[in-house]
Motif scaffolding. Structure first.
Motif, PDB file in Angstrom:
ATOM      1  N   PHE A 108      -8.485  -5.906 -15.470  1.00 24.85           N
ATOM      2  CA  PHE A 108      -8.118  -4.707 -16.239  1.00 24.85           C
ATOM      3  C   PHE A 108      -9.235  -4.424 -17.234  1.00 24.85           C
ATOM      4  N   ASP A 109     -10.296  -3.818 -16.724  1.00 26.44           N
ATOM      5  CA  ASP A 109     -11.421  -3.505 -17.593  1.00 26.44           C
ATOM      6  C   ASP A 109     -11.612  -2.014 -17.725  1.00 26.44           C
ATOM      7  N   SER A 110     -10.542  -1.289 -17.674  1.00 23.84           N
ATOM      8  CA  SER A 110     -10.587   0.155 -17.910  1.00 23.84           C
ATOM      9  C   SER A 110     -11.194   0.401 -19.283  1.00 23.84           C
ATOM     10  N   ILE A 111     -11.961   1.471 -19.422  1.00 26.00           N
ATOM     11  CA  ILE A 111     -12.531   1.767 -20.736  1.00 26.00           C
ATOM     12  C   ILE A 111     -11.460   2.244 -21.708  1.00 26.00           C
ATOM     13  N   PHE A 112     -10.232   2.372 -21.213  1.00 25.94           N
ATOM     14  CA  PHE A 112      -9.133   2.791 -22.089  1.00 25.94           C
ATOM     15  C   PHE A 112      -8.136   1.650 -22.320  1.00 25.94           C
ATOM     16  N   SER A 113      -8.516   0.430 -22.009  1.00 28.54           N
ATOM     17  CA  SER A 113      -7.529  -0.653 -22.001  1.00 28.54           C
ATOM     18  C   SER A 113      -6.872  -0.853 -23.364  1.00 28.54           C
ATOM     19  N   GLY A 114      -7.621  -0.620 -24.435  1.00 29.53           N
ATOM     20  CA  GLY A 114      -7.066  -0.861 -25.767  1.00 29.53           C
ATOM     21  C   GLY A 114      -5.849  -0.016 -26.090  1.00 29.53           C
ATOM     22  N   ALA A 153     -17.713  -8.578 -26.900  1.00 24.25           N
ATOM     23  CA  ALA A 153     -16.787  -8.314 -25.810  1.00 24.25           C
ATOM     24  C   ALA A 153     -17.318  -7.204 -24.909  1.00 24.25           C
ATOM     25  N   LEU A 154     -17.761  -6.114 -25.520  1.00 29.49           N
ATOM     26  CA  LEU A 154     -18.203  -4.984 -24.709  1.00 29.49           C
ATOM     27  C   LEU A 154     -19.526  -5.276 -24.018  1.00 29.49           C
ATOM     28  N   ASP A 155     -20.364  -6.055 -24.682  1.00 31.50           N
ATOM     29  CA  ASP A 155     -21.669  -6.342 -24.096  1.00 31.50           C
ATOM     30  C   ASP A 155     -21.501  -7.010 -22.724  1.00 31.50           C
ATOM     31  N   ASN A 156     -20.424  -7.797 -22.590  1.00 26.91           N
ATOM     32  CA  ASN A 156     -20.166  -8.426 -21.296  1.00 26.91           C
ATOM     33  C   ASN A 156     -19.812  -7.425 -20.214  1.00 26.91           C
ATOM     34  N   LEU A 157     -19.431  -6.233 -20.634  1.00 25.58           N
ATOM     35  CA  LEU A 157     -18.970  -5.245 -19.655  1.00 25.58           C
ATOM     36  C   LEU A 157     -20.059  -4.271 -19.236  1.00 25.58           C
ATOM     37  N   VAL A 158     -21.257  -4.433 -19.795  1.00 26.66           N
ATOM     38  CA  VAL A 158     -22.344  -3.541 -19.390  1.00 26.66           C
ATOM     39  C   VAL A 158     -22.678  -3.814 -17.923  1.00 26.66           C
ATOM     40  N   ALA A 159     -22.716  -2.754 -17.153  1.00 24.77           N
ATOM     41  CA  ALA A 159     -22.916  -2.926 -15.713  1.00 24.77           C
ATOM     42  C   ALA A 159     -24.359  -3.286 -15.406  1.00 24.77           C
ATOM     43  N   THR A 160     -24.544  -3.854 -14.239  1.00 22.10           N
ATOM     44  CA  THR A 160     -25.906  -4.108 -13.778  1.00 22.10           C
ATOM     45  C   THR A 160     -26.456  -2.821 -13.187  1.00 22.10           C
ATOM     46  N   ARG A 176      13.536 -17.165 -19.655  1.00 21.14           N
ATOM     47  CA  ARG A 176      12.527 -16.992 -18.608  1.00 21.14           C
ATOM     48  C   ARG A 176      11.185 -17.538 -19.115  1.00 21.14           C
ATOM     49  N   HIS A 177      10.482 -18.282 -18.288  1.00 25.13           N
ATOM     50  CA  HIS A 177       9.201 -18.830 -18.754  1.00 25.13           C
ATOM     51  C   HIS A 177       8.031 -18.393 -17.892  1.00 25.13           C
ATOM     52  N   PHE A 178       6.983 -18.053 -18.552  1.00 29.99           N
ATOM     53  CA  PHE A 178       5.731 -17.734 -17.884  1.00 29.99           C
ATOM     54  C   PHE A 178       4.651 -18.551 -18.581  1.00 29.99           C
ATOM     55  N   VAL A 179       3.591 -18.818 -17.882  1.00 27.83           N
ATOM     56  CA  VAL A 179       2.440 -19.431 -18.528  1.00 27.83           C
ATOM     57  C   VAL A 179       2.044 -18.513 -19.683  1.00 27.83           C
ATOM     58  N   LYS A 180       1.703 -19.087 -20.791  1.00 20.33           N
ATOM     59  CA  LYS A 180       1.404 -18.302 -21.997  1.00 20.33           C
ATOM     60  C   LYS A 180       0.260 -17.304 -21.761  1.00 20.33           C
ATOM     61  N   PRO A 181      -0.264 -16.708 -22.802  1.00 17.33           N
ATOM     62  CA  PRO A 181      -1.124 -15.541 -22.583  1.00 17.33           C
ATOM     63  C   PRO A 181      -2.173 -15.704 -21.488  1.00 17.33           C
ATOM     64  N   ILE A 182      -2.272 -14.704 -20.653  1.00 12.52           N
ATOM     65  CA  ILE A 182      -3.320 -14.711 -19.648  1.00 12.52           C
ATOM     66  C   ILE A 182      -4.264 -13.559 -19.941  1.00 12.52           C
ATOM     67  N   GLU A 183      -5.516 -13.783 -19.625  1.00 19.47           N
ATOM     68  CA  GLU A 183      -6.515 -12.730 -19.802  1.00 19.47           C
ATOM     69  C   GLU A 183      -6.405 -11.799 -18.624  1.00 19.47           C
ATOM     70  N   ILE A 184      -6.015 -10.556 -18.867  1.00 22.63           N
ATOM     71  CA  ILE A 184      -5.966  -9.655 -17.718  1.00 22.63           C
ATOM     72  C   ILE A 184      -7.221  -8.795 -17.651  1.00 22.63           C
ATOM     73  N   GLY A 185      -8.043  -8.899 -18.669  1.00 22.96           N
ATOM     74  CA  GLY A 185      -9.310  -8.186 -18.661  1.00 22.96           C
ATOM     75  C   GLY A 185     -10.191  -8.791 -19.724  1.00 22.96           C
ATOM     76  N   GLU A 186     -11.364  -8.239 -19.870  1.00 25.70           N
ATOM     77  CA  GLU A 186     -12.319  -8.758 -20.832  1.00 25.70           C
ATOM     78  C   GLU A 186     -11.796  -8.597 -22.270  1.00 25.70           C
ATOM     79  N   LEU A 187     -10.947  -7.605 -22.484  1.00 23.84           N
ATOM     80  CA  LEU A 187     -10.560  -7.265 -23.842  1.00 23.84           C
ATOM     81  C   LEU A 187      -9.090  -7.503 -24.160  1.00 23.84           C
ATOM     82  N   VAL A 188      -8.280  -7.675 -23.135  1.00 19.77           N
ATOM     83  CA  VAL A 188      -6.832  -7.655 -23.342  1.00 19.77           C
ATOM     84  C   VAL A 188      -6.171  -8.926 -22.808  1.00 19.77           C
ATOM     85  N   LEU A 189      -5.224  -9.428 -23.599  1.00 17.11           N
ATOM     86  CA  LEU A 189      -4.427 -10.585 -23.185  1.00 17.11           C
ATOM     87  C   LEU A 189      -2.987 -10.143 -22.943  1.00 17.11           C
ATOM     88  N   LEU A 190      -2.337 -10.821 -22.026  1.00 13.37           N
ATOM     89  CA  LEU A 190      -0.946 -10.491 -21.725  1.00 13.37           C
ATOM     90  C   LEU A 190      -0.075 -11.733 -21.881  1.00 13.37           C
TER      91      LEU A 190
END
Ligand SMILES: Cc1cc2nc3c(=O)[nH]c(=O)nc-3n(C[C@H](O)[C@H](O)[C@H](O)COP(=O)(O)O)c2cc1C
Ligand code: SF4
Ligand code: FES
Lengths: 206, 434, 864
Positions: free
Chosen positions: C194-200, C779-786, C137-151
């Motif tokens: 997927f930018d949950s604060i628990f993503s890690g 990484a986290l600095d990018n997630l600071v809300a406005t 089975r083939h999928f495009v290689k890692p995709i960014e599903i959030g600021e911190l996590v790759l799938l």
């Protein structure tokens, strides 16, 4: 501002009210979104999440489980040809190949004019007229290449507009009214009815 | 000769073009069963269904009365009707919802009364657009007619009925997956235990799930009594039943005939039924009860159409669909297509089903389209054994639901009956029929 | 006949009789009996789902032995189980073969290679040969599903651990399965990443290399990693962690399965701020919070310049000595980022050497230290299992994320009743039994209403809700845990302190969990870093000193000439930065810190200190649990530990405190106060002890299938340490006694009348703020809300604005322009502004609005 048009938003709210829990309206709402846009758009998913108390990821995950929901644009007509066992025995594969040639698109693809999307389906439960063809989930009783070409011609010229609505429109009959029974209200009534029945049973027994 | 004298219980209105309308329904005794039921105790209605020995028509063949009585202790919260009908070559529920929607609605109201529930759902396969519209129309009319809503026909019984469209996923026919779909989720079958929705069903509450055809029998049973129903058929297989006949026959279709009194041969060959095989060819094999069922060879054609009779020979009557394959049929191709179906329809939870189905499909594809190897035949069987250990019938399970263990049936049957055909494909480098 | 005393059931496991806990999962019962059953989807901290089918075993039943998932089946008496039969082996081998069929087998380039459950079980159980000759089975290689996590979807084995974590544990399903059958994939929605604060956590529990952390990707191979066990100090929950490095470079933090604290989970701030520890070596400007201070600095001709330790110490001593010559001339602020040893050493220095009572570990953004000490305490476990929890806090998910995770399950299932004091938004709101809307300034009145069960109409409380809440508290508050913090920074602390005090007095059987947020704030207070407090939770009623805000006032008034800053960034932590700036301008400042920051613009001497992961010692979390922190890497440049700095600085004053090393300091704490320190330090891989409580715990053996990546049972996941009970020994405290409620001065505060058109400001905190940890982590600095000003829809309608409109926010102090947002969790009459978020024009919004002398902050909004 909602993504659903005003009338559809109204229907969406009605749909939610038919179920004890809002999330149950997920599939009807996804059908509704498809009725509006021909496929399920990102914005529709966000709104359905709000209506059903779920997250957009859950809406997407649920929608993507079901074959009838398209998350990408499709043609005005989604043509499905069955090749499952009964249709296979009746030449379903050949009909599918013919359909692909006629429409000029591969299975899963959309014709150049954007009118048709062709799909190979699993059994559509109409095996006595195999191979079975559906257009926008209407059975079109089209079992031979000749009939298929005639069908495409009819569709192109709008001769079937009454029978085959644009893709996504599933149920054209509206439910008349919401729920009428409030279980809370019923408790007393039920107890009375039971007592009455038991009294009757007692007299009958005598 | 086929035995065709039995009453038409669920297909009596088939002769009318307007069989789906309320007018025709009322003209032909419609809602009389419900009126009668409302004069009875709910328990009495249930007792009639019990007496009828009506076996569920959804595939598993569990007695409807027993299912209901398991719930006596705790009140049932919901009644859900399974109209997802997606088992390949099964098309009897489709026939019922389009041709006699009021009969279904009446059956549901009667069952709801017997179970004393106040909300029922009819889950209908999404591809049945016309059926969905007809059932919705029937429900609207039933409300109008006083057969649904508050104080049905002036009684103290009230019921709401909602039709719920599916959206294209075979697995939603499995009752716990269906409940998940009705809860607005992906159709992932629930892990057992609890074994029955009767214990934990919709929203975690006791729920009865019954098939469309099962429900459609209710008006007749109430009007004529359970005993009259039980008098038809034979053994555990009481009553008549809809059989969906398809494949290489002259006259495919849905036929209501009495159980046990007729055989597979009757169904396939009787001029009023299947009318024989196309071009009078010899039968190679039949699938007796949906693609999950192990196949029969022509030597079993005289087996009666009865639940136990078929089970004794190692297969099942299942959903009542019979597919006829004749000598022109490539069994390798047929098997490949069935496996392709299972691979597409596996919900994807369980590793053996999710990965096994895809792997089996790819091997079958190679055998049929070129690239097959001799050792593939035994590899297929070994992989099947990893999904349904022992390849017994009924199958043992390594999975949550029985979809997984259903797929080895056809591979195992095809290989044991026609191993040489597989080898011929290998030698020929593809399908010799092409 | 049943045996009343028997608490176990008996099962037959592979022919052997074995005792198990009733209702226990078979997989765990077997493990306790020494029989390991392979598994993938099972995770001991989540509900079993039985989908991977790896754990199939034979269980005898009415229809003979059948294959059942051991992770889902619960034991019952008399059950007979075979985990070793040929049938079991074949089924398990079959599952493994199926799992590998489509797996890319790219272990050499996979982050998980070397610590991968799939790899390990393949080696243990696999045949090593593949019969799968088909195209995978083939999928495009890692995709960014959030600021911190790759799938990497090709590696996914559909065990659903990550999706279950998101939905079941975190309660926010930002990822879910999409598709069906063998095309099923984990996916976020197209609109919400997927930018949950628990993503890690999903990365940590993924049993293959499908989910990887961007920050860790390709930084190390598992076999190069060294690991210590430690305690996270990103907030006061004190999660147990494993800190890993490759050489002297920090590479990864993983959650340790500590039963009483975090159960393996971490928030992403705790997990992903390692780069902030190291600082950005390219940045040398000490005013930049992303830079590390690596050498001592002194101010010369207006500039901070590098100097030697001896010169810096001499300069610091001069400033402090001169100021201390005048009564009240010197004080210290800060210390919540220290270890207990560091805090103790500084306390000894300030009180013993400088003879000052003016010291405070908080920045006026917490609660009165005496009140905190006087409250009867609850542990996290007690709060998580309480019949009723009452929160006087902000959004716990943002303030103390893992406490939120611990409280959540029973609240969601309805087993714990949650009563929220609700001014601003909260992730638990929809599960709250009662949410009492509280306008800023009203919290004490609402507390009074709750205690009485009736309320004046003006408070706008729903009578039914109030009665419900009142009844849930009972007569004495037995079974009730109050979680108390400082929800609103735009309101004086006295308001909420009065409420807490009232509730404590009214409900004598209730207990309290302080929800102060800063890392080791509890440890710093327990070490006496506050007026009137003494090391070892002591209290001296006769003493009096200035808290942080009073010190700033005294600096402005010219009474306090010098300030000793213990770490941190004063300007970033006080609510009224204008007030603090005025104070700093008037005093001499000696700063002891590991990181740069704007406050250093006012420093005269800067002493470089070690920070977390560079120093060992003990810390105390919000429930009073003392646990060890462990150094993993050496400090950059010539930074010293606080203990060393104190020792050397005291030398300058000609004094020897006898606290020359961490160990000596820990020993001194334990011996002189009875407060646990050295024993905990010596047992760095335990879950520590709660002060004043018996410590009986048993840590589960490390389950590498559940927590892949944790290195070994030598350093993590030890068996029982139970038994060491540490209680405070009053004799060890010298003359001091414990604080009581009677010592708390907080009294009801009058709230000035508000004008009908004004809104009261609720200034809550966000996890990702503009603090050092987040800013130092790209990484986290990018997630600071406005920054927005959020209103409920009544007030929004009244304003005539729609979400996104920019409005003028006006107070007596000034005006700022902010976009409005709709949030119906905000109470009526309240404007919610999150502290530390990013304003479009870079202004510190709170400082522009909040006046330290105002009881509450009122604003007017004007559409433009
Ligand atoms: C994979 C699978 C698919 C099924 N599909 C259907 C279906 O389409 N319709 C149906 O009535 N029952 C179906 N069933 C059986 C249902 O689970 C259930 O037994 C049935 O709806 C009960 O109704 P009955 O007792 O009236 O037969 C299916 C079962 C499985 C395992
Ligand atoms: S056996 Fe297949 S269809 Fe059934 S639950 Fe498992 S994966 Fe889904
Ligand atoms: S099914 Fe038990 S561990 Fe996955």
């Amino acid at each position: 501002m909602t993504h659903f048009r005003t009338d559809l938003r109204q229907r969406a709210v009605e749909l939610v009210s038919l179920y004890p829990r809002a999330r149950s309206a997920m599939l009807p709402l996804l059908h509704l979104a498809q009725e509006q846009d021909g496929y399920v758009t990102d914005d529709a998913m966000a709104e359905i999440a709000e209506l059903t108390g779920t997250t957009p990821a859950e809406v997407r995950g649920t929608a993507a489980f079901y074959d009838m929901f398209h998350l990408e644009p499709v043609g005005k007509y989604v043509v499905g040809v069955c090749t499952n066992i009964a249709c296979l025995l009746a030449g379903g594969e050949d009909l599918l190949a013919h359909a692909s040639a006629t429409l000029g698109c591969s299975v899963g693809g959309t014709s150049a004019d954007g009118l048709f999307t062709l799909e190979e389906t699993e059994c559509l439960a109409d095996c006595n007229i195999a191979p079975v063809v559906q257009v926008n989930h209407r059975y079109v009783r089209t079992t031979t290449p000749e009939l298929f070409d005639a069908l495409v011609d009819d569709l192109r010229h709008g001769r079937l507009d009454h029978d085959v609505p644009p893709h996504g429109t599933l149920i054209r009959i509206r439910r008349s009214g919401g729920l009428r029974v409030d279980p809370e209200e019923l408790a007393g009534e039920r107890a009375e009815a039971r007592a009455a029945r038991e009294a009757r049973a007692a007299t009958e027994a005598k | 000769m086929a035995f065709l004298d039995s009453p038409k219980i669920v297909s009596s209105r088939a002769k009318f073009a307007d069989s789906h309308t309320l007018a025709r329904y009322l003209e032909t005794g419609g809602y009389e069963g419900l009126r009668k039921a409302l004069t009875m105790f709910p328990e009495q209605v249930a007792a009639e269904v019990d007496a009828a020995s009506l076996l569920g028509r959804g595939g598993a063949g569990f007695p409807a009365g027993r299912k209901w009585s398991m719930l006596r202790k705790s009140p049932v919260s919901y009644l859900v009707v399974n109209g997802d009908e997606s088992e390949p070559a099964t098309f009897k529920d489709h026939y019922l919802v389009e041709r006699d929607p009021h009969q279904l609605v009446e059956g549901v109201i009667i069952a709801a009364y017997a179970l004393q529930v106040t909300q029922a759902f009819i889950y209908l396969r999404g591809e049945f657009a016309l059926g969905l519209e007809r059932v919705q129309q029937a429900i609207n009319e039933a409300y109008e007619h006083g057969a649904l809503g508050r104080k049905i026909f002036g009684s103290s019984f009230s019921l709401d009925l909602v039709v719920h469209p599916g959206a294209g996923a075979y697995i939603c026919g499995e009752e716990t997956a269906l409940i998940e779909a009705l809860e607005g989720k992906r159709g992932f079958p629930r892990i057992k235990p609890p074994f029955f929705p009767a214990v934990t069903g919709l929203y975690g509450e006791p729920t009865v799930v019954n098939n469309v055809e099962t429900m459609s029998n209710m008006p007749w049973i109430v009007l004529n009594g359970g005993a009259a129903f039980a008098a038809l058929g034979g053994g555990r297989s009481a009553g008549t039943r809809l059989f969906a006949l398809s494949g290489r026959v002259r006259n495919p279709g849905v036929f209501e005939i009495e159980m046990v009194k007729n055989t597979f041969r009757d169904l396939i060959y009787d001029p009023q039924l299947g009318g024989g095989v196309i071009d009078d060819r010899a039968i190679k094999a039949i699938i007796p009860g949906g693609v999950s069922a192990p196949w029969f060879g022509p030597e079993l054609l005289d087996l009666p159409l009865g639940q136990d009779e078929v089970a004794e020979k190692g297969s099942m009557l299942g959903s009542g669909s019979i597919v006829v394959m004749d000598e022109t049929t490539c069994v390798v191709r047929a098997t490949w297509r069935i496996i392709k179906f299972f691979s597409r329809e596996s919900c994807g939870q369980c590793t053996p089903c999710r990965e096994g189905s895809g792997w089996l499909e790819r091997i079958m594809y190679r055998l049929e389209h070129g690239g097959g190897r001799i050792e593939d035949v035994d590899l297929l069987l070994d992989l099947c054994d990893n999904i349904a250990p022992g390849l017994t019938w009924p199958p043992q399970q390594t999975t949550i639901c029985v979809l997984g263990p259903s797929m080895p049936s056809s591979i195992n049957a095809a290989i044991s009956m026609f191993r040489d055909d597989f080898y011929a494909h290998v030698q020929h480098g593809g399908c010799p029929h092409d | 006949m049943t045996d009343q005393t028997r608490t176990t059931v008996s099962i037959t496991l592979n022919g052997r009789a074995v005792e198990a806990q009733p209702g226990e999962l078979l997989i765990e019962a077997a493990e306790h009996a020494g029989v390991y059953i392979p598994r993938f989807c099972y995770h001991p901290r989540m509900e079993p789902v039985g989908v991977c089918r790896m754990c199939l075993v034979e269980v005898d039943g009415p229809r003979g032995a059948t294959l059942q998932p051991a992770c889902y089946i619960r034991v019952n008496d008399g059950m007979s189980v075979n985990t070793e039969s040929d049938k079991v082996k074949k089924a398990q081998d079959g599952v493994l073969e199926f799992l590998l069929a489509n797996h890319p087998l790219d272990c050499p380039v996979c982050d998980k290679g070397g610590e991968c459950p799939l790899q390990d079980q393949s080696l243990a159980h696999g045949s090593g040969e593949t019969r799968f000759v088909e195209e995978k089975r083939h999928f495009v290689k890692p995709i960014e599903i959030g600021e911190l996590v790759l799938l990497d979807r090709e590696r996914c084995i559909q065990c659903s651990r990550c999706t279950r974590f998101a939905a079941e544990v975190a309660g926010d399903a930002q990822i879910d399965f999409a598709g069906r059958g063998d095309l099923i994939e984990v996916a976020p929605s197209p609109t919400v990443p997927f930018d949950s604060i628990f993503s890690g956590n999903t990365v940590q529990i993924c049993p293959v290399g499908a989910l990887t952390a961007k920050a860790y990707r390709f930084t190390a191979r598992p076999w190069d990693l060294e690991q210590v066990e430690s305690t996270c100090t990103a907030c006061a929950v004190g999660c147990r962690i494993a800190v890993q490095s490759s050489g002297n470079r920090l590479t990864r933090v993983l959650g340790v399965d500590s039963d009483p604290v975090n159960r393996g989970w971490l928030c992403d701030k705790g997990r992903f701020t390692l780069d902030a520890v190291d600082g950005n070596p390219e940045l040398t400007d000490p005013l930049d919070p992303r830079s590390r201070i690596t050498e001592p600095l002194v101010r010369r001709d207006g500039e901070l310049v590098t100097t030697s330790w001896s010169e810096a110490l001499r300069a610091a001593a001069t400033i402090l000595r001169d100021a201390a010559a005048n009564p009240g001339g010197v004080g210290a602020i800060g210390g919540a980022a220290l270890t207990n040893e560091g805090a103790f050493a500084w306390e000894r220095f300030v009180r013993g050497v400088l003879a000052s009572e003016h010291l405070d570990a908080q920045y006026g953004d917490g609660l009165d230290a005496t009140l905190i000490q006087a409250l009867p305490k609850a542990t996290i476990d007690e709060a998580a299992n309480a019949a009723t929890v009452v929160t006087l806090t902000g959004d716990l998910r943002e303030e103390l994320p893992v406490l939120f995770l611990r409280l959540r399950p029973r609240i969601v299932s309805g087993k714990t009743n949650l009563i929220e004091f609700a001014a601003g938004p909260s992730a638990l709101r929809r599960h709250a039994r009662v949410a009492l809307p509280v306008r800023p300034g009203d919290v004490d009145q609402v507390a009074e209403a709750l205690a009485n069960g009736t309320a004046p109409h003006a408070l706008g409380l729903d009578e039914f809700e109030l009665t419900t809440a009142h009844n849930l508290l009972g007569d004495t508050g037995s079974g009730v845990v109050f979680v108390v913090g400082r929800a609103n920074l735009a309101e004086q602390s006295t308001v909420v302190e009065a409420a807490i005090r009232r509730l404590a007095a009214r409900y004598p059987d209730a207990t309290f969990l302080p929800a102060l947020r800063r890392g080791n704030v509890m440890g710093a207070l327990d070490m006496g870093l506050a007026p009137r407090l003494r090391p070892g939770r002591g209290f001296d009623a006769s003493a009096s000193g200035r808290d942080a805000l009073a010190q700033l006032d005294a600096m402005i008034a010219g009474d306090q000439r010098a300030l000793l800053l213990l770490g941190g960034c004063l300007l970033g932590n006080v609510a009224d930065a204008k007030h603090a700036t005025a104070a700093l301008e008037r005093a001499s400042v000696v700063a002891v810190t590991g990181h740069g920051g704007a406050t250093l613009a006012y420093a005269d001497v800067v002493l470089p200190a070690t920070v977390q992961h560079e120093r060992s010692g003990t810390v105390t979390n919000l429930e009073g649990r003392v646990s060890a922190v462990t150094a993993k890497v050496g400090a950059p440049g010539s930074a010293w530990s606080d203990v060393t700095i104190v020792a050397e600085l005291a030398e300058e004053f000609g004094q020897r405190l006898g606290l020359d090393s961490i160990e000596l300091t820990a020993k001194a704490i334990e011996e002189t106060t009875g407060y646990p320190a050295l024993s905990v330090l010596n047992d760095a891989t335990s879950d520590g002890v709660v002060v004043g409580r018996a410590a009986h715990y048993e840590r589960r053996a490390l389950d590498p299938m559940a927590f892949p990546g944790l290195r070994s049972t030598d350093t993590v996941g030890l068996a029982s340490h139970g038994g060491d009970t540490v209680t405070l020994d009053a004799t060890g405290r010298g003359s001091s006694v414990a604080a009581t409620l009677a010592d708390v001065t907080a009294a009801p505060v009058a709230v000035p009348p508000t004008d009908a058109y004004a809104l009261r400001v609720f200034a809550g905190r966000r996890l990702y703020d503009r603090g050092i940890a987040v800013r130092g982590s790209t990484a986290l600095d990018n997630l600071v809300a406005t920054t927005t000003v959020a209103l409920n829809h009544f007030d929004l309608d009244r304003l005539g604005a729609v979400p996104g409109d920019v409005v003028t926010v006006r107070t007596e102090r000034g005006a700022v322009a902010l976009p409005v947002a709709l949030d119906d969790q905000v109470a009526r009459g309240v404007a919610s502004v999150a502290v530390g978020t990013r304003a479009a024009d870079g202004t510190d919004v709170l400082a522009s609005l909040f006046d330290r002398d105002a009881v509450i902050t009122q604003i007017r909004l004007e559409t433009r």
